[in-house]
Design an enzyme around this catalytic site. Structure first.
Site, mmCIF file in Angstrom:
data_model
loop_
_atom_site.group_PDB
_atom_site.id
_atom_site.type_symbol
_atom_site.label_atom_id
_atom_site.label_comp_id
_atom_site.label_asym_id
_atom_site.label_seq_id
_atom_site.Cartn_x
_atom_site.Cartn_y
_atom_site.Cartn_z
ATOM 1 N N VAL A 191 0.847 -1.194 0.000
ATOM 2 C CA VAL A 191 0.000 0.000 0.000
ATOM 3 C C VAL A 191 0.882 1.244 0.000
ATOM 4 O O VAL A 191 1.702 1.445 0.896
ATOM 5 C CB VAL A 191 -0.944 0.014 1.218
ATOM 6 C CG1 VAL A 191 -1.818 1.268 1.188
ATOM 7 C CG2 VAL A 191 -1.815 -1.240 1.227
ATOM 8 N N LYS A 192 0.696 2.062 -1.013
ATOM 9 C CA LYS A 192 1.504 3.270 -1.182
ATOM 10 C C LYS A 192 0.781 4.447 -0.535
ATOM 11 O O LYS A 192 -0.391 4.704 -0.821
ATOM 12 C CB LYS A 192 1.728 3.523 -2.671
ATOM 13 C CG LYS A 192 2.896 4.417 -3.014
ATOM 14 C CD LYS A 192 3.116 4.387 -4.521
ATOM 15 C CE LYS A 192 4.251 5.288 -4.945
ATOM 16 N NZ LYS A 192 4.377 5.299 -6.419
#
Length: 214
Positions: free
Chosen positions: A82-83
């Site tokens: 997850v960025k």
């Protein structure tokens, strides 16, 4: 140094994957928008054959919604990272993800101070933007060196993922300065193979091979 491709173009990803040189993928909303496809569909297709980390960015800027979006992204595949943007609300989300064993890539890092804060929040990867710093008159490569030194001082396990890599010199220099990973566009990846002496040498070998008896 692990090599990631910064793209959502499936054809480009497959070309590098087939060479056996691909360790992961980074994407962002701008990159995926160019594909004209649904965000989650693109990530799912990439994860169907890329087994290394695949970064998919949350779109929200408040922690509760980031967490909600990140949880949904993490369900696409086990290797989704997850960025999250490097803002205070993002750090809340990173801490929450770390507590749940969800990997994160903290993006838009431009200072060593930011990198230390992200690491303290529990980031898996930190993405310093080398080229963008160069664009505004700062030394993007020096930032890689600073983060490496700070992380080594304290035994920090957050991986340095050098981003905004514009040319082969950036690639070489981030490797020399101790980046754990680098992400680069396909166009820059292609440049890494190029050298006039390689081309001329191969041409000579090919010409000489015509004189051989097999």
């Amino acid at each position: 140094m692990n090599l990631f491709l910064d793209t959502a173009n499936i054809d480009e990803i497959k070309k590098v994957h087939e060479l056996g040189l691909l360790d992961g993928i980074t994407t962002n909303p701008s990159i995926i928008a160019k594909s004209g496809r649904k965000f989650t569909e693109v990530i799912k297709e990439i994860c169907s054959f890329v087994k290394g980390p695949v970064s998919a960015e949350v779109l929200a800027t408040d922690a509760p919604t980031m967490i909600k979006e990140g949880l949904e992204l993490s369900k696409i595949a086990e290797n989704v990272v997850v960025k999250v943007p490097l803002i205070p609300e993002g750090m809340k989300a990173v801490k929450a993800f770390a507590e749940q064993g969800i990997q994160t890539n903290v993006t838009l890092c431009f200072t060593a101070n930011q990198a230390l804060l992200a690491a303290k929040a529990g980031a898996t990867f930190i993405s310093p933007f080398v080229g963008r710093l160069d664009d505004v008159g700062y030394d993007g490569l020096e930032l890689i060196s600073e983060i490496r030194e700070i992380y080594d001082n304290y035994g920090i396990e957050t991986q340095i993922l050098a981003a905004s890599v514009r040319h082969p010199i950036h690639f070489k220099e981030v490797a020399l300065r101790g980046a754990d990973c680098v992400t680069l566009p396909y166009s820059v990846f292609e440049m890494l193979f190029k050298h006039p002496l390689t081309d001329s040498g191969l041409a000579k070998f090919v010409e000489d091979s015509k004189k051989l008896n097999w």
